[in-house]
Design a protein around this motif. Structure first.
Motif, mmCIF file in Angstrom:
data_model
loop_
_atom_site.group_PDB
_atom_site.id
_atom_site.type_symbol
_atom_site.label_atom_id
_atom_site.label_comp_id
_atom_site.label_asym_id
_atom_site.label_seq_id
_atom_site.Cartn_x
_atom_site.Cartn_y
_atom_site.Cartn_z
ATOM 1 N N GLY A 179 53.804 25.499 84.258
ATOM 2 C CA GLY A 179 55.024 26.032 83.655
ATOM 3 C C GLY A 179 54.797 26.472 82.220
ATOM 4 O O GLY A 179 55.309 27.513 81.787
ATOM 5 N N ALA A 180 54.031 25.693 81.464
ATOM 6 C CA ALA A 180 53.727 26.054 80.075
ATOM 7 C C ALA A 180 52.920 27.347 80.019
ATOM 8 O O ALA A 180 53.193 28.232 79.192
ATOM 9 C CB ALA A 180 52.963 24.923 79.394
ATOM 10 N N MET A 181 51.935 27.472 80.911
ATOM 11 C CA MET A 181 51.132 28.698 80.949
ATOM 12 C C MET A 181 51.967 29.894 81.413
ATOM 13 O O MET A 181 51.806 31.013 80.933
ATOM 14 C CB MET A 181 49.935 28.513 81.893
ATOM 15 C CG MET A 181 48.899 27.515 81.403
ATOM 16 S SD MET A 181 48.214 27.936 79.769
ATOM 17 C CE MET A 181 49.122 26.795 78.709
ATOM 18 N N PHE A 182 52.876 29.636 82.355
ATOM 19 C CA PHE A 182 53.744 30.710 82.858
ATOM 20 C C PHE A 182 54.638 31.220 81.726
ATOM 21 O O PHE A 182 54.901 32.430 81.627
ATOM 22 C CB PHE A 182 54.593 30.195 84.025
ATOM 23 C CG PHE A 182 55.169 31.287 84.889
ATOM 24 C CD1 PHE A 182 54.519 31.690 86.044
ATOM 25 C CD2 PHE A 182 56.355 31.907 84.549
ATOM 26 C CE1 PHE A 182 55.044 32.699 86.847
ATOM 27 C CE2 PHE A 182 56.892 32.913 85.340
ATOM 28 C CZ PHE A 182 56.231 33.310 86.499
ATOM 29 N N SER A 183 55.115 30.319 80.861
ATOM 30 C CA SER A 183 55.972 30.706 79.737
ATOM 31 C C SER A 183 55.280 31.723 78.845
ATOM 32 O O SER A 183 55.900 32.666 78.350
ATOM 33 C CB SER A 183 56.347 29.476 78.906
ATOM 34 O OG SER A 183 57.131 28.587 79.642
ATOM 35 N N ILE A 184 53.982 31.522 78.643
ATOM 36 C CA ILE A 184 53.212 32.445 77.814
ATOM 37 C C ILE A 184 52.917 33.732 78.575
ATOM 38 O O ILE A 184 53.180 34.837 78.093
ATOM 39 C CB ILE A 184 51.892 31.790 77.365
ATOM 40 C CG1 ILE A 184 52.180 30.547 76.505
ATOM 41 C CG2 ILE A 184 51.021 32.776 76.597
ATOM 42 C CD1 ILE A 184 50.973 29.669 76.267
ATOM 43 N N TRP A 185 52.387 33.570 79.791
ATOM 44 C CA TRP A 185 51.912 34.742 80.531
ATOM 45 C C TRP A 185 53.042 35.702 80.907
ATOM 46 O O TRP A 185 52.896 36.919 80.764
ATOM 47 C CB TRP A 185 51.162 34.311 81.794
ATOM 48 C CG TRP A 185 50.883 35.494 82.686
ATOM 49 C CD1 TRP A 185 51.500 35.819 83.856
ATOM 50 C CD2 TRP A 185 49.951 36.555 82.418
ATOM 51 N NE1 TRP A 185 51.016 36.998 84.344
ATOM 52 C CE2 TRP A 185 50.062 37.470 83.476
ATOM 53 C CE3 TRP A 185 49.047 36.805 81.385
ATOM 54 C CZ2 TRP A 185 49.287 38.634 83.530
ATOM 55 C CZ3 TRP A 185 48.282 37.967 81.442
ATOM 56 C CH2 TRP A 185 48.412 38.857 82.511
ATOM 57 N N HIS A 186 54.194 35.192 81.398
ATOM 58 C CA HIS A 186 55.208 36.125 81.902
ATOM 59 C C HIS A 186 55.825 36.962 80.783
ATOM 60 O O HIS A 186 56.293 38.072 81.022
ATOM 61 C CB HIS A 186 56.266 35.412 82.755
ATOM 62 C CG HIS A 186 57.316 34.663 82.003
ATOM 63 N ND1 HIS A 186 58.510 34.280 82.595
ATOM 64 C CD2 HIS A 186 57.395 34.219 80.729
ATOM 65 C CE1 HIS A 186 59.250 33.633 81.708
ATOM 66 N NE2 HIS A 186 58.591 33.581 80.575
ATOM 67 N N ASN A 187 55.797 36.441 79.545
ATOM 68 C CA ASN A 187 56.262 37.256 78.422
ATOM 69 C C ASN A 187 55.266 38.364 78.094
ATOM 70 O O ASN A 187 55.662 39.491 77.783
ATOM 71 C CB ASN A 187 56.486 36.370 77.193
ATOM 72 C CG ASN A 187 57.804 35.627 77.252
ATOM 73 O OD1 ASN A 187 58.874 36.225 77.285
ATOM 74 N ND2 ASN A 187 57.751 34.307 77.268
ATOM 75 N N ILE A 188 53.981 38.044 78.179
ATOM 76 C CA ILE A 188 52.952 39.059 77.907
ATOM 77 C C ILE A 188 52.943 40.121 79.006
ATOM 78 O O ILE A 188 52.957 41.324 78.726
ATOM 79 C CB ILE A 188 51.565 38.397 77.784
ATOM 80 C CG1 ILE A 188 51.524 37.499 76.543
ATOM 81 C CG2 ILE A 188 50.461 39.451 77.725
ATOM 82 C CD1 ILE A 188 50.259 36.690 76.403
ATOM 83 N N SER A 189 52.953 39.687 80.266
ATOM 84 C CA SER A 189 52.935 40.652 81.378
ATOM 85 C C SER A 189 54.222 41.467 81.406
ATOM 86 O O SER A 189 54.207 42.678 81.640
ATOM 87 C CB SER A 189 52.742 39.928 82.714
ATOM 88 O OG SER A 189 53.853 39.106 83.022
ATOM 89 N N GLY A 190 55.351 40.792 81.142
ATOM 90 C CA GLY A 190 56.636 41.493 81.149
ATOM 91 C C GLY A 190 56.718 42.538 80.058
ATOM 92 O O GLY A 190 57.160 43.676 80.296
#
Length: 300
Positions: A279-290
């Protein structure tokens, strides 16, 4: 703001994140600004909308229902299949599935705005999926994890109300009555949103710096693929159903960008620190990919 400014935003966000990783202290000290920054972005977003946008969005209940269906059917399934295919540990499997079972996140509304999607519809989708998560998240966590988690419905709705609904409604009210006076400055709103999101990503990176020590390539791959599959299915199902481009973008972002902050909180409460890592990694990644795909879509 010119399209070029938004196009270079992901590069700026990545550079700021690298600075935050190697020098986290300045960013962790301002962690309390995340919610006010997000609320302020929502306010400026509202100042690009009128009541007519929401009236039109409310006339499309089927696409809201379709989005919720895609989100709660595909995202948990993708998480479970990826965790097994990549042979994640039990804790990391739990964390990834919790991300998949979550509702759409408030950041999806900002990314939708940057991508020239249907912002009013995105906000309604987020609110609807949050309400549905009250039932869906405990049920889905039981199906996939054999353990039901209690969803903090009151806290979730309070957050949506204070961070999303009230700022957007206030901005929309101002624009509806004074919009003709704001035309010259409305071009600055995407710029402010981009800077704010880049800062939020950097703060999240700084706060999770210690988590990178236990990050494996398998977990990173699972998080990236989970997000990409969600955005992909969220785009192509509405496209197959002949919805216009703006709605396809909106659904894609809403499905792919989960409320990963909630999954982190639930993982910590009911499972373990290790379970909170996806979840912590998703918080970072989905903002970058989005933000990256928003920049691409915006120039198109």
């Amino acid at each position: 703001m010119s399209n070029r400014g938004v196009i270079f935003f992901p590069i700026g966000a990545l550079l700021l994140s690298l600075i935050a990783y190697f020098n986290p202290a300045p960013f962790t000290h301002v962690k309390g600004t995340i919610i006010p920054l997000l609320a302020l972005v929502m306010f400026f977003m509202g100042m690009t909308l009128t009541w007519q946008h929401f009236k039109q969005a409310l006339k499309q209940p089927l696409i809201i229902l379709l989005t919720i269906s895609i989100q709660f059917i595909f995202m948990p399934l993708f998480a479970y299949l990826l965790a097994n295919a990549l042979q994640l540990s039990e804790a990391h499997t739990i964390g990834l599935v919790l991300v998949g079972c979550s509702a759409g996140g408030a950041a999806s509304n900002v990314i939708c705005y940057l991508a020239k999607g249907n912002v009013a519809l995105s906000i309604l989708m987020t609110m609807a999926s949050t309400l549905c998560a009250v039932i869906a998240m405990p049920l889905l966590s039981y199906i996939y994890l054999s353990q039901s988690v209690a969803v903090p419905v009151t806290d979730m709705m309070r957050s949506i109300l204070l961070i999303v609904f009230l700022p957007v409604v206030t901005g929309t009210a101002i624009n509806s009555f004074l919009g003709r006076y704001l035309i010259r400055v409305q071009g600055l709103f995407p710029l402010f949103s981009s800077v704010a999101i880049a800062l939020i990503i950097a703060i999240i990176v700084a706060l999770n710096q210690h988590n990178f020590a236990s990050l494996s390539w398998a977990v990173l791959a699972a998080v990236v693929l989970h997000n990409m599959l969600g955005m992909g299915v969220g785009y192509f199902i509405p496209r197959l159903l002949k919805y216009d481009t703006a709605i396809c973008r909106t659904v894609s972002i809403e499905v792919g960008m989960q409320n990963s902050g909630l999954s982190v909180a639930l993982a910590m409460k009911y499972f373990s620190v290790a379970a909170a890592l996806p979840g912590a990694m998703f918080s970072i990644w989905h903002n970058i990919s989005g933000s990256t795909i928003a920049s691409y879509w915006r120039q198109k």
